[in-house]
Design an enzyme around this catalytic site. Structure first.
Site, mmCIF file in Angstrom:
data_model
loop_
_atom_site.group_PDB
_atom_site.id
_atom_site.type_symbol
_atom_site.label_atom_id
_atom_site.label_comp_id
_atom_site.label_asym_id
_atom_site.label_seq_id
_atom_site.Cartn_x
_atom_site.Cartn_y
_atom_site.Cartn_z
ATOM 1 N N TRP A 168 32.794 31.870 40.527
ATOM 2 C CA TRP A 168 32.314 30.517 40.762
ATOM 3 C C TRP A 168 32.394 30.121 39.350
ATOM 4 O O TRP A 168 31.640 28.686 39.376
ATOM 5 C CB TRP A 168 30.729 30.610 41.144
ATOM 6 C CG TRP A 168 30.167 31.902 40.594
ATOM 7 C CD1 TRP A 168 29.847 33.045 41.337
ATOM 8 C CD2 TRP A 168 29.444 32.103 39.437
ATOM 9 N NE1 TRP A 168 29.127 33.872 40.196
ATOM 10 C CE2 TRP A 168 28.951 33.222 38.995
ATOM 11 C CE3 TRP A 168 29.260 30.860 38.393
ATOM 12 C CZ2 TRP A 168 28.344 33.466 37.794
ATOM 13 C CZ3 TRP A 168 28.544 31.138 37.210
ATOM 14 C CH2 TRP A 168 28.111 32.478 36.846
ATOM 15 N N LYS A 192 40.851 33.554 47.980
ATOM 16 C CA LYS A 192 39.368 33.744 48.684
ATOM 17 C C LYS A 192 38.602 33.486 47.309
ATOM 18 O O LYS A 192 38.175 34.227 46.546
ATOM 19 C CB LYS A 192 39.228 35.067 48.767
ATOM 20 C CG LYS A 192 37.730 35.149 49.649
ATOM 21 C CD LYS A 192 36.755 36.479 49.468
ATOM 22 C CE LYS A 192 36.305 36.574 48.247
ATOM 23 N NZ LYS A 192 35.173 35.397 47.972
ATOM 24 N N PRO A 193 38.305 32.054 47.195
ATOM 25 C CA PRO A 193 37.317 31.769 46.044
ATOM 26 C C PRO A 193 35.775 32.084 46.383
ATOM 27 O O PRO A 193 35.556 32.457 47.484
ATOM 28 C CB PRO A 193 37.315 30.096 46.344
ATOM 29 C CG PRO A 193 38.525 29.802 47.269
ATOM 30 C CD PRO A 193 38.530 31.047 47.809
ATOM 31 N N ASP A 194 34.940 32.048 45.296
ATOM 32 C CA ASP A 194 33.677 32.477 45.574
ATOM 33 C C ASP A 194 32.895 31.656 46.549
ATOM 34 O O ASP A 194 33.266 30.372 46.650
ATOM 35 C CB ASP A 194 33.004 32.343 44.178
ATOM 36 C CG ASP A 194 31.510 33.231 44.362
ATOM 37 O OD1 ASP A 194 31.487 34.331 43.941
ATOM 38 O OD2 ASP A 194 30.446 32.239 44.755
ATOM 39 N N GLY A 243 36.850 38.235 37.888
ATOM 40 C CA GLY A 243 35.274 38.435 38.065
ATOM 41 C C GLY A 243 34.571 39.603 37.448
ATOM 42 O O GLY A 243 35.173 39.862 36.236
ATOM 43 N N GLU A 265 41.067 40.074 35.552
ATOM 44 C CA GLU A 265 40.634 39.304 34.371
ATOM 45 C C GLU A 265 38.976 39.500 34.728
ATOM 46 O O GLU A 265 38.437 39.026 35.347
ATOM 47 C CB GLU A 265 40.776 38.005 34.669
ATOM 48 C CG GLU A 265 42.356 37.671 34.643
ATOM 49 C CD GLU A 265 43.253 37.807 33.402
ATOM 50 O OE1 GLU A 265 42.534 37.908 32.331
ATOM 51 O OE2 GLU A 265 44.480 38.023 33.555
ATOM 52 N N GLU A 397 27.065 42.533 29.279
ATOM 53 C CA GLU A 397 27.443 40.880 29.369
ATOM 54 C C GLU A 397 26.019 40.378 29.874
ATOM 55 O O GLU A 397 25.521 40.811 31.069
ATOM 56 C CB GLU A 397 28.491 40.768 30.272
ATOM 57 C CG GLU A 397 28.986 39.301 30.160
ATOM 58 C CD GLU A 397 30.199 39.384 31.359
ATOM 59 O OE1 GLU A 397 30.313 40.078 32.440
ATOM 60 O OE2 GLU A 397 31.250 38.526 30.882
HETATM 61 P P1 NAD Z 1 32.184 39.082 40.939
HETATM 62 O O1 NAD Z 1 32.904 40.574 40.794
HETATM 63 O O2 NAD Z 1 30.786 39.271 41.637
HETATM 64 O O3 NAD Z 1 32.591 37.998 42.009
HETATM 65 C C1 NAD Z 1 34.126 37.410 41.777
HETATM 66 C C2 NAD Z 1 34.817 37.371 42.827
HETATM 67 O O4 NAD Z 1 34.948 38.520 43.826
HETATM 68 C C3 NAD Z 1 34.178 36.520 44.130
HETATM 69 O O5 NAD Z 1 34.970 35.698 44.788
HETATM 70 C C4 NAD Z 1 33.408 37.381 44.993
HETATM 71 O O6 NAD Z 1 33.207 36.911 46.383
HETATM 72 C C5 NAD Z 1 34.486 38.499 45.027
HETATM 73 N N1 NAD Z 1 34.175 40.002 45.405
HETATM 74 C C6 NAD Z 1 32.846 40.255 45.156
HETATM 75 N N2 NAD Z 1 32.664 41.802 45.707
HETATM 76 C C7 NAD Z 1 33.901 41.858 46.423
HETATM 77 C C8 NAD Z 1 34.547 43.037 46.759
HETATM 78 N N3 NAD Z 1 33.701 44.245 46.975
HETATM 79 N N4 NAD Z 1 35.952 43.070 47.246
HETATM 80 C C9 NAD Z 1 36.731 41.911 47.038
HETATM 81 N N5 NAD Z 1 36.087 40.663 46.479
HETATM 82 C C10 NAD Z 1 34.709 40.712 45.928
HETATM 83 O O7 NAD Z 1 31.838 38.277 39.598
HETATM 84 P P2 NAD Z 1 30.765 37.077 39.519
HETATM 85 O O8 NAD Z 1 29.632 37.624 38.909
HETATM 86 O O9 NAD Z 1 30.960 36.209 40.507
HETATM 87 O O10 NAD Z 1 31.615 36.355 38.044
HETATM 88 C C11 NAD Z 1 31.001 36.653 36.840
HETATM 89 C C12 NAD Z 1 32.103 37.724 36.146
HETATM 90 O O11 NAD Z 1 33.548 37.261 36.245
HETATM 91 C C13 NAD Z 1 31.927 37.916 34.761
HETATM 92 O O12 NAD Z 1 31.492 39.154 34.421
HETATM 93 C C14 NAD Z 1 32.828 37.587 33.886
HETATM 94 O O13 NAD Z 1 33.050 37.725 32.709
HETATM 95 C C15 NAD Z 1 34.023 37.430 34.819
HETATM 96 N N6 NAD Z 1 35.029 36.353 34.550
HETATM 97 C C16 NAD Z 1 36.122 36.703 34.047
HETATM 98 C C17 NAD Z 1 37.168 35.865 33.692
HETATM 99 C C18 NAD Z 1 38.321 36.443 32.945
HETATM 100 O O14 NAD Z 1 39.247 35.543 32.862
HETATM 101 N N7 NAD Z 1 38.499 37.440 32.260
HETATM 102 C C19 NAD Z 1 36.793 34.579 34.030
HETATM 103 C C20 NAD Z 1 35.807 34.254 34.718
HETATM 104 C C21 NAD Z 1 34.910 35.201 35.079
#
Ligand code: NAD
Length: 528
Positions: A168, A192-194, A243, A265, A397
């Protein structure tokens, strides 16, 4: 910190609302048959924005079936036509920028100037891949085993359908940027966006269509990650995940089970080094952008800062002063320096990190509190001193507007401390001696290192691969790696006149001797 200017024309607390028909036109793109919807709210003021239709795992399978059918003819479309679509997208994104920025700010709560990074990043990505398509994906002749008589060509064949799971925090660019090289290489995408930021992502899908992407090549599904994730990995030929490190590990395991590739990433705990010869004003300005862009909800943002003893006090005074001069506010206009966190969950996480540090003895130089008077999830940009390893924010983090300051004496000590911990995403170094800083950069275990800039020098240079070392990820977006990950390399060899085996009654022994002489000669001739 000051409150942002009250801007009645662009004040979400006044009258701004998305038209229901506008929202419906976007959400119609979701492959969803469950009949269920999820309500999403704007972090700016807590007002509902949209009821988003929810997909089931069967819908995800249907999205892959449609994408797979469309991909067959897309793979045969000439590369130049696929590249031209990206260049049209570039123009559209710049032309429709205001609409994109409104959606991003409204959905994510970030300041408009931070939202601008998103269409900016998509325009850069579209231009780079649009203009380098042939360089990365064109068929190449490579040297054959027998010079002149063995002709070998390599082709880059699309993987098929790529699953993209995005977060997100940068809802427009994270949903789109990896998909552009995937499409260029001849793949289809199921995205599948957030769940919190579907509209920005759906608008991206609409722009792709307006740029001339044939129907069904970009499918969008919506719903909770853990519910749709397995179906997404099951249907995909490659998965691109952005994520948290925790979710990345789950995706990697699921991909391993199917023997498909993935790029991850993930998170970071990014260090910034201010050397004794740094330009203090430039470093303080960079530290503000590096730490508080998008309220620190940026994977490459800074959470640890190591400052040389000789300049510590001068630097910190300037950094604190610049931070305190920032304007905070809930506004769709350009006038605020920092917006809101995205959700109660983020506000709780940031509050817990700061409260834990303070309870264990850290000092708050500025910030350190929520600002419910500005909006439900606002938190002040916060600078901490005296953070120690037993505090949660030392190594974990925070993903919020919180940075811890540390002094260092020797540069080698600063490098060692920057390399502490399990992450390795991004780092920054401030110094007026470019050569020394570049030499130091090579010793830092991060996928990107920026000198006299926090993150944009690398992230904005699309020819430069971007991604994490260690627990910050696998694979790279951007550059050659960023597109080749979506392809299989196929080599086609044609042998002429002679065969690569004993001929004309030659014994195996003689053949081995001739070949050995040949091998020696080819090395002498400098052949690769
Ligand atoms: P998250 O892992 O909770 O969610 C990211 C995405 O994964 C969402 O679309 C979510 O619905 C999906 N998701 C969650 N659980 C899942 C599962 N079990 N199976 C498949 N999909 C699933 O992360 P977040 O808290 O929403 O995002 C923040 C994190 O993302 C931070 O740690 C940040 O550093 C990282 N991030 C990294 C980059 C990069 O380029 N390295 C860029 C942006 C964010």
């Amino acid at each position: 910190m000051t409150d942002g200017p009250h801007d009645p024309e662009h004040d979400p607390r006044a009258s701004y609302a998305l038209e229901p028909e506008y929202v419906a036109a976007l959400t119609r793109r979701i492959v969803a048959s469950s009949g269920r919807t999820a309500e999403v709210f704007s972090p700016l003021n807590g007002q509902p924005i949209a009821h988003v239709p929810q997909s089931t795992p069967a819908d995800v399978a249907e999205a892959f079936a449609r994408a797979r059918r469309a991909q067959e003819s897309w793979a045969r479309t000439p590369l130049a036509e696929r590249a031209a679509m990206l260049l049209r997208l570039h123009d559209l994104v710049l032309d429709r920028q205001e609409e994109i920025l409104d959606l991003i700010v409204w959905e994510s709560g970030k300041a408009r100037k931070h939202a601008f990074d998103e269409p900016g990043h998509i325009a850069l990505t579209a231009r780079y891949y649009g203009r380098t398509a042939e360089q990365h994906l064109g068929t190449r002749r490579v040297p054959g085993i027998v010079p002149a008589l063995t002709r070998v060509e390599t082709h880059h064949v699309p993987k098929g359908v790529v699953g993209i799971i995005s977060p997100w925090n940068y809802p427009f660019t994270m949903a789109l940027c990896d998909g552009l090289p995937a499409l260029l290489a001849g793949n289809a995408v199921v995205a599948k966006p957030d769940a919190q930021t579907m509209l920005s992502a759906l608008f991206g899908a609409q722009l792709l269509e307006e740029a001339g992407l044939p129907a069904d090549l970009w499918q969008v599904v919506a719903g909770p990650g853990p519910e749709l994730g397995p179906a997404l990995v099951d249907g995909a030929d490659y998965v691109c995940f952005t994520g948290s490190t925790a979710t990345g590990r789950i995706i990697a395991q699921q991909c391993a089970e199917r023997l498909i590739g993935c790029s991850l990433e993930l998170g970071g705990k990014n260090p910034i080094l201010v050397l004794r010869d740094a330009d203090i004003e430039k470093a303080a300005e960079g530290a503000v952008r590096g730490s508080f862009s998008n309220a620190g909800q940026l994977c490459v943002s800074m959470e640890r800062m190591y400052v040389a003893d000789q300049v510590y006090d001068r630097f910190v005074d300037r950094f604190v002063a610049r931070t305190e001069a920032m304007s905070l506010g809930a506004s769709l206009g350009w006038g605020v320096d920092m917006g809101s966190l995205i959700s109660q969950q983020q506000l709780d996480a940031v509050t817990a990190h700061v409260d834990d540090a303070v309870a264990k003895g850290a000092r708050v130089r500025t910030g350190g509190r929520a600002r419910p008077d500005l909006g439900p999830y606002f938190y002040e940009p916060t600078i901490l001193e005296g953070v120690t390893p037993e505090m949660t924010c030392f190594g974990h983090e925070t993903f919020g507007p919180v940075i811890a300051l540390y002094r260092f004496h020797e540069e080698s000590e600063a490098v060692a401390r920057a390399n502490d911990g399990e992450y390795g995403l991004n780092a920054a170094i401030y110094s007026q001696d470019g050569n020394r800083a570049r030499a130091l950069a090579r010793r830092i275990k991060c996928g990107t290192v920026n000198i006299n800039e926090a993150f944009s020098a690398t992230f904005g240079s699309i020819a430069a691969p971007m991604g994490g070392m260690r627990q910050s990820g696998m694979g790279r977006r951007q550059g050659a790696e960023g597109v080749l990950r979506f392809t299989e390399t196929q080599s086609v060899g044609t042998q002429r006149l002679i065969r690569i085996a004993p001929m004309l009654g030659m014994s195996g022994e003689l053949y081995a001797k001739v070949m050995t002489a040949n091998l020696r000669l080819l090395k002498k001739l400098g052949r690769p």
